[in-house]
Write an enzyme that holds these catalytic residues in place. Structure first.
Site, PDB file in Angstrom:
ATOM      1  N   GLU A 188      -9.806  11.427  -2.071  1.00 43.11           N
ATOM      2  CA  GLU A 188      -9.198  11.638  -0.744  1.00 43.11           C
ATOM      3  C   GLU A 188      -8.822  13.106  -0.542  1.00 43.11           C
ATOM      4  OE1 GLU A 188      -6.316   8.488  -1.184  1.00 43.11           O
ATOM      5  OE2 GLU A 188      -7.976   7.070  -1.180  1.00 43.11           O
TER       6      GLU A 188
ATOM      7  N   LYS B 124      -0.450   6.686  -3.370  1.00 43.60           N
ATOM      8  CA  LYS B 124      -0.944   7.381  -2.170  1.00 43.60           C
ATOM      9  C   LYS B 124       0.244   7.605  -1.217  1.00 43.60           C
ATOM     10  CE  LYS B 124      -5.480   5.535  -3.161  1.00 43.60           C
ATOM     11  NZ  LYS B 124      -6.779   5.069  -2.683  1.00 43.60           N
TER      12      LYS B 124
ATOM     13  N   GLU C   3     -13.882   7.316 -10.270  1.00 41.97           N
ATOM     14  CA  GLU C   3     -13.597   6.514  -9.083  1.00 41.97           C
ATOM     15  C   GLU C   3     -14.755   6.654  -8.093  1.00 41.97           C
ATOM     16  OE1 GLU C   3      -9.071   5.817  -8.608  1.00 41.97           O
ATOM     17  OE2 GLU C   3      -9.576   7.638  -7.560  1.00 41.97           O
TER      18      GLU C   3
ATOM     19  N   SER D 127     -10.735  -0.444  -6.310  1.00 40.97           N
ATOM     20  CA  SER D 127     -10.586  -1.887  -6.115  1.00 40.97           C
ATOM     21  C   SER D 127     -10.310  -2.651  -7.417  1.00 40.97           C
ATOM     22  CB  SER D 127     -11.802  -2.466  -5.386  1.00 40.97           C
ATOM     23  OG  SER D 127     -11.900  -1.914  -4.078  1.00 40.97           O
TER      24      SER D 127
ATOM     25  N   GLY E  30     -10.570   1.310  -2.108  1.00 42.69           N
ATOM     26  CA  GLY E  30      -9.969   0.676  -0.936  1.00 42.69           C
ATOM     27  C   GLY E  30     -10.910  -0.237  -0.161  1.00 42.69           C
TER      28      GLY E  30
ATOM     29  N   HIS F 109      -8.432  13.976  -6.509  1.00 40.86           N
ATOM     30  CA  HIS F 109      -8.712  12.621  -6.015  1.00 40.86           C
ATOM     31  C   HIS F 109      -9.714  12.709  -4.858  1.00 40.86           C
ATOM     32  CE1 HIS F 109      -8.170   8.745  -4.058  1.00 40.86           C
ATOM     33  NE2 HIS F 109      -7.722   8.316  -5.220  1.00 40.86           N
TER      34      HIS F 109
ATOM     35  N   ASN G 278      -1.500   4.831  -8.416  1.00 36.05           N
ATOM     36  CA  ASN G 278      -1.492   5.895  -7.410  1.00 36.05           C
ATOM     37  C   ASN G 278      -1.012   5.290  -6.095  1.00 36.05           C
ATOM     38  OD1 ASN G 278      -2.013   7.903  -5.575  1.00 36.05           O
ATOM     39  ND2 ASN G 278      -4.250   7.821  -5.782  1.00 36.05           N
TER      40      ASN G 278
HETATM   41  P1  13P Z   1      -7.820   1.127  -4.582  1.00 34.38           P
HETATM   42  O1  13P Z   1      -7.339   0.506  -5.869  1.00 34.38           O
HETATM   43  O2  13P Z   1      -6.971   0.810  -3.403  1.00 34.38           O
HETATM   44  O3  13P Z   1      -9.283   0.860  -4.361  1.00 34.38           O
HETATM   45  O4  13P Z   1      -7.676   2.717  -4.770  1.00 34.38           O
HETATM   46  C1  13P Z   1      -8.214   3.315  -5.893  1.00 34.38           C
HETATM   47  C2  13P Z   1      -7.752   4.725  -5.951  1.00 34.38           C
HETATM   48  O5  13P Z   1      -8.136   5.567  -5.156  1.00 34.38           O
HETATM   49  C3  13P Z   1      -6.776   5.085  -7.006  1.00 34.38           C
HETATM   50  O6  13P Z   1      -6.615   6.469  -7.094  1.00 34.38           O
END
Ligand code: 13P
Length: 256
Positions: free
Chosen positions: A99, A12, A169, A214, A175, A97, A10
């Protein structure tokens, strides 16, 4: 039973079109050629066309959208529909997601509409669920995950649910560099599997449950060693072609 592991990147809100094409060219050189796993790239919408143009039948990865609107077209300024993603070669789409939920107010009802739209237009929804740190500390992890699952997939037949992928997740692991431990991930994955089976029966036993939060080369091997973890949804570590290829190779090793 064997579920093929899925490794999804992803992106983002990262990379311009030129950077996206450069990534894909580099990733092609570095990625494993094995058919033992599935690999998915979810770049920003604006790069899908350019990446799709470079793809051939030999490519061992496919494309996904990061989001979609539930209507197929109409007066929805700034939105992208399922048929638009399908026309750009997408096979999957991320839905809900954290976010999207936290920063853009997406509800479980929105997720439900989007899952239905994705399936209707021939896209495999990757439904993202997970608790916040506050919810985990309050002992509510299972209740939250179950609520997101049952509301997000509400009204769907077992046949439709069998086409879905779940991504667990935990919000506190995204992150932050603080991934869930194998035990924490395994416990929730087992709970998700049990919830799916008790609601929809054996027809959904091959639904893949990915872990996200992560994931990197440092913990991928241990995660893929867990029978309950059918792959990973990767943020930061998917932005570098060599790093993402390394994680894919670790998944191949765990699968062969
Ligand atoms: P990270 O791998 O940066 O922690 O992000 C995970 C994520 O949100 C994947 O959709």
């Amino acid at each position: 039973m064997m579920r093929t592991r899925l490794i999804a990147g992803n992106w983002k809100m990262h990379k311009t079109v030129a950077e996206a094409v450069e990534f894909v060219n580099d990733f092609r050189q570095a990625m494993p050629s094995s058919t033992a796993i599935d690999i998915l790239l979810a770049p920003p919408f604006v790069s899908l066309f350019a990446i799709h143009q470079t793809m051939t039948a030999n490519d061992r990865f496919t494309l996904a959208g990061q989001n979609l609107h539930w209507e197929k077209e109409g007066a929805f300024t700034g939105e992208i529909s399922g048929p638009m993603l399908k026309a750009l070669g997408c096979t999957f789409v991320l839905v809900g997601h954290s976010e999207r939920r936290q920063l853009f107010g997406e509800s479980n009802a929105d997720v439900n509409n989007k899952v239905n739209a994705a399936l209707e237009h021939g896209l495999g929804p990757i439904v993202c669920i997970g608790e916040t740190l506050e919810e985990r500390d309050a002992g509510k992890t299972q209740a939250i995950v179950k609520d997101q699952l049952l509301k997000g997939l509400s009204g769907l037949s077992a046949e439709k649910v069998s086409k879905i992928t779940i991504a667990y997740e935990p919000v506190w692991a995204i992150g932050t560099g603080r991934a869930a431990t194998i035990e924490q991930a395994e416990e929730v994955h087992t709970f998700i599997r049990a919830t799916l089976t008790s609601e929809w029966g054996r027809e959904v036993q091959d639904v893949r449950i990915l872990y996200g939060g992560s994931v990197g080369p440092q913990n991928a091997e241990a995660l893929f060693g867990c029978a309950e973890i059918d792959g990973a949804l990767i943020g930061k570590a998917c932005l570098d072609p060599a790093t993402f290829a390394k994680i894919c190779s670790l998944a191949v090793s765990a699968s062969t």
